[in-house]
Design a protein around this motif. Structure first.
Motif, PDB file in Angstrom:
ATOM      1  N   ASP A   1       0.812  -1.187   0.000  1.00  0.00           N
ATOM      2  CA  ASP A   1       0.000   0.000   0.000  1.00  0.00           C
ATOM      3  C   ASP A   1       0.863   1.262   0.000  1.00  0.00           C
ATOM      4  O   ASP A   1       0.848   2.033   0.948  1.00  0.00           O
ATOM      5  N   VAL A   2       1.615   1.447  -1.092  1.00  0.00           N
ATOM      6  CA  VAL A   2       2.498   2.604  -1.226  1.00  0.00           C
ATOM      7  C   VAL A   2       2.038   3.434  -2.413  1.00  0.00           C
ATOM      8  O   VAL A   2       1.684   2.885  -3.462  1.00  0.00           O
ATOM      9  N   GLY A   3       2.036   4.756  -2.236  1.00  0.00           N
ATOM     10  CA  GLY A   3       1.638   5.639  -3.323  1.00  0.00           C
ATOM     11  C   GLY A   3       2.542   6.846  -3.419  1.00  0.00           C
ATOM     12  O   GLY A   3       3.267   7.175  -2.481  1.00  0.00           O
ATOM     13  N   VAL A   4       2.490   7.482  -4.576  1.00  0.00           N
ATOM     14  CA  VAL A   4       3.244   8.704  -4.817  1.00  0.00           C
ATOM     15  C   VAL A   4       2.276   9.731  -5.373  1.00  0.00           C
ATOM     16  O   VAL A   4       1.520   9.447  -6.304  1.00  0.00           O
ATOM     17  N   ILE A   5       2.276  10.932  -4.785  1.00  0.00           N
ATOM     18  CA  ILE A   5       1.459  12.031  -5.277  1.00  0.00           C
ATOM     19  C   ILE A   5       2.401  13.059  -5.900  1.00  0.00           C
ATOM     20  O   ILE A   5       3.381  13.469  -5.280  1.00  0.00           O
ATOM     21  N   ALA A   6       2.118  13.439  -7.125  1.00  0.00           N
ATOM     22  CA  ALA A   6       2.906  14.453  -7.830  1.00  0.00           C
ATOM     23  C   ALA A   6       1.958  15.548  -8.315  1.00  0.00           C
ATOM     24  O   ALA A   6       0.797  15.279  -8.621  1.00  0.00           O
ATOM     25  N   PRO A   7       2.440  16.791  -8.400  1.00  0.00           N
ATOM     26  CA  PRO A   7       1.543  17.885  -8.755  1.00  0.00           C
ATOM     27  C   PRO A   7       1.126  17.936 -10.221  1.00  0.00           C
ATOM     28  O   PRO A   7       0.088  18.495 -10.535  1.00  0.00           O
ATOM     29  N   TYR A   8       1.913  17.361 -11.109  1.00  0.00           N
ATOM     30  CA  TYR A   8       1.646  17.517 -12.539  1.00  0.00           C
ATOM     31  C   TYR A   8       1.545  16.174 -13.243  1.00  0.00           C
ATOM     32  O   TYR A   8       2.239  15.221 -12.907  1.00  0.00           O
ATOM     33  N   ARG A   9       0.661  16.086 -14.237  1.00  0.00           N
ATOM     34  CA  ARG A   9       0.430  14.846 -14.985  1.00  0.00           C
ATOM     35  C   ARG A   9       1.716  14.329 -15.645  1.00  0.00           C
ATOM     36  O   ARG A   9       2.007  13.140 -15.598  1.00  0.00           O
ATOM     37  N   ALA A  10       2.493  15.212 -16.256  1.00  0.00           N
ATOM     38  CA  ALA A  10       3.742  14.783 -16.908  1.00  0.00           C
ATOM     39  C   ALA A  10       4.700  14.160 -15.896  1.00  0.00           C
ATOM     40  O   ALA A  10       5.383  13.178 -16.183  1.00  0.00           O
TER      41      ALA A  10
END
Length: 86
Positions: A1-10
């Motif tokens: 259950d690991v995730g990464v949140i990034a601000p931009y789609r690219a």
């Protein structure tokens, strides 16, 4: 259950490719909006922002303000998920 949140789609797409290339395709990567209502036990928040060397100061300040708002939103997603898992 690991995730990464990034601000931009690219950035999301780039991170997915990098993780898959290292055999970590199961790590969920998405924007702040993608994570609405989702939960992970561990979340990494990518805060990388880049600008061309000749970017004007006003544009850089606007980008920083937008990034700050998205970071606050990302942290609220994490806090909501943390409190609901407790």
């Amino acid at each position: 259950d690991v995730g990464v949140i990034a601000p931009y789609r690219a950035q999301v797409l780039r991170l997915r490719l990098l993780l898959r290339g290292r055999g970590l395709g199961a790590v969920r990567v998405g924007t702040v909006d993608d994570y609405q209502g989702q939960e992970e036990r561990v979340v990494f928040i990518s805060t990388v922002i880049s600008r061309p060397p000749r970017a004007i100061l006003v544009a850089a300040a606007a980008a920083a303000a937008a990034a700050t708002r998205r970071l606050l939103l990302a942290s609220s997603r994490w806090c909501a998920a943390s409190s609901s898992s407790a």
